[in-house]
Design a protein around this motif. Sequence first.
Motif, PDB file in Angstrom:
ATOM      1  N   ALA A  38       4.957  19.386  95.870  1.00 59.47           N
ATOM      2  CA  ALA A  38       5.937  19.375  96.957  1.00 59.47           C
ATOM      3  C   ALA A  38       6.994  20.462  96.744  1.00 59.47           C
ATOM      4  O   ALA A  38       7.402  21.130  97.701  1.00 59.47           O
ATOM      5  N   LEU A  39       7.436  20.654  95.504  1.00 62.60           N
ATOM      6  CA  LEU A  39       8.390  21.730  95.219  1.00 62.60           C
ATOM      7  C   LEU A  39       7.786  23.090  95.573  1.00 62.60           C
ATOM      8  O   LEU A  39       8.476  23.964  96.096  1.00 62.60           O
ATOM      9  N   GLY A  40       6.513  23.267  95.295  1.00 62.56           N
ATOM     10  CA  GLY A  40       5.837  24.506  95.676  1.00 62.56           C
ATOM     11  C   GLY A  40       5.854  24.719  97.176  1.00 62.56           C
ATOM     12  O   GLY A  40       6.079  25.831  97.666  1.00 62.56           O
ATOM     13  N   ARG A 100       1.556   5.887  98.610  1.00 60.38           N
ATOM     14  CA  ARG A 100       0.721   5.485  97.470  1.00 60.38           C
ATOM     15  C   ARG A 100      -0.596   4.909  97.979  1.00 60.38           C
ATOM     16  O   ARG A 100      -0.600   4.009  98.804  1.00 60.38           O
ATOM     17  N   ASP A 101      -1.692   5.421  97.471  1.00 66.57           N
ATOM     18  CA  ASP A 101      -3.026   4.881  97.742  1.00 66.57           C
ATOM     19  C   ASP A 101      -3.540   4.364  96.403  1.00 66.57           C
ATOM     20  O   ASP A 101      -4.259   5.062  95.688  1.00 66.57           O
ATOM     21  N   THR A 108       0.576  10.814  97.761  1.00 66.64           N
ATOM     22  CA  THR A 108       0.861  11.941  98.637  1.00 66.64           C
ATOM     23  C   THR A 108       2.355  11.956  98.902  1.00 66.64           C
ATOM     24  O   THR A 108       2.949  10.904  99.155  1.00 66.64           O
ATOM     25  N   VAL A 109       2.962  13.120  98.831  1.00 66.64           N
ATOM     26  CA  VAL A 109       4.366  13.284  99.190  1.00 66.64           C
ATOM     27  C   VAL A 109       4.393  14.196 100.416  1.00 66.64           C
ATOM     28  O   VAL A 109       3.995  15.358 100.337  1.00 66.64           O
ATOM     29  N   THR A 110       4.808  13.647 101.548  1.00 65.15           N
ATOM     30  CA  THR A 110       4.823  14.424 102.782  1.00 65.15           C
ATOM     31  C   THR A 110       6.185  15.079 102.950  1.00 65.15           C
ATOM     32  O   THR A 110       7.202  14.415 103.006  1.00 65.15           O
ATOM     33  N   ALA A 122       0.909  17.812  99.479  1.00 60.41           N
ATOM     34  CA  ALA A 122       1.280  17.490  98.098  1.00 60.41           C
ATOM     35  C   ALA A 122       0.603  16.171  97.760  1.00 60.41           C
ATOM     36  O   ALA A 122       1.136  15.099  98.037  1.00 60.41           O
ATOM     37  N   ARG A 123      -0.592  16.253  97.212  1.00 59.40           N
ATOM     38  CA  ARG A 123      -1.375  15.042  96.896  1.00 59.40           C
ATOM     39  C   ARG A 123      -1.996  15.211  95.525  1.00 59.40           C
ATOM     40  O   ARG A 123      -2.609  16.239  95.225  1.00 59.40           O
ATOM     41  N   CYS A 124      -1.836  14.186  94.704  1.00 62.68           N
ATOM     42  CA  CYS A 124      -2.441  14.185  93.383  1.00 62.68           C
ATOM     43  C   CYS A 124      -3.109  12.828  93.147  1.00 62.68           C
ATOM     44  O   CYS A 124      -2.637  11.821  93.659  1.00 62.68           O
ATOM     45  N   CYS A 125      -4.158  12.853  92.381  1.00 57.57           N
ATOM     46  CA  CYS A 125      -4.888  11.631  92.057  1.00 57.57           C
ATOM     47  C   CYS A 125      -5.137  11.583  90.560  1.00 57.57           C
ATOM     48  O   CYS A 125      -5.204  12.611  89.897  1.00 57.57           O
TER      49      CYS A 125
END
Length: 128
Positions: A38-40, A100-101, A108-110, A122-125
């Motif tokens: 998200a910062l990117g 959160r999934d 995911t941070v929208t 911005a999504r990481c798993c």
Amino acid sequence: MKRLALGILVLALTVGGLPGAALAFDEQAVLICAFRQALGELTCKEPGKYSFLGIRDGVYVYNSHFAKGFADFYVQINGDLAIFSSRVWHGRMPSGRIIRDTGAGCITVTVDPLPCSSFKTARCCGSQ
């Protein structure tokens, strides 16, 4: 025959787990990754340019070269919102919704990315 069937069922459940069971994941590690992405998006930089320094009083702290020097960037969680700030932004504090999934082990941070950003999600798993 019944014992054989029971043994196969126990073995299948032990090896394969229960059907539909949610994966456990390290939420903090996934949040660190999602906040970096998200910062990117918010600065039009590669997420890898942000170094995670740690968590101070519940605030995620990152560092990166910005403008003419290095600067700290902060992410504070308020419910399901992530609030981003930095002294170099002179009071600008964008925010993003944390989704959160837990079943998939993803976060995911929208945020509203800047037009210059090549990143849109911005999504990481992660799972353990």
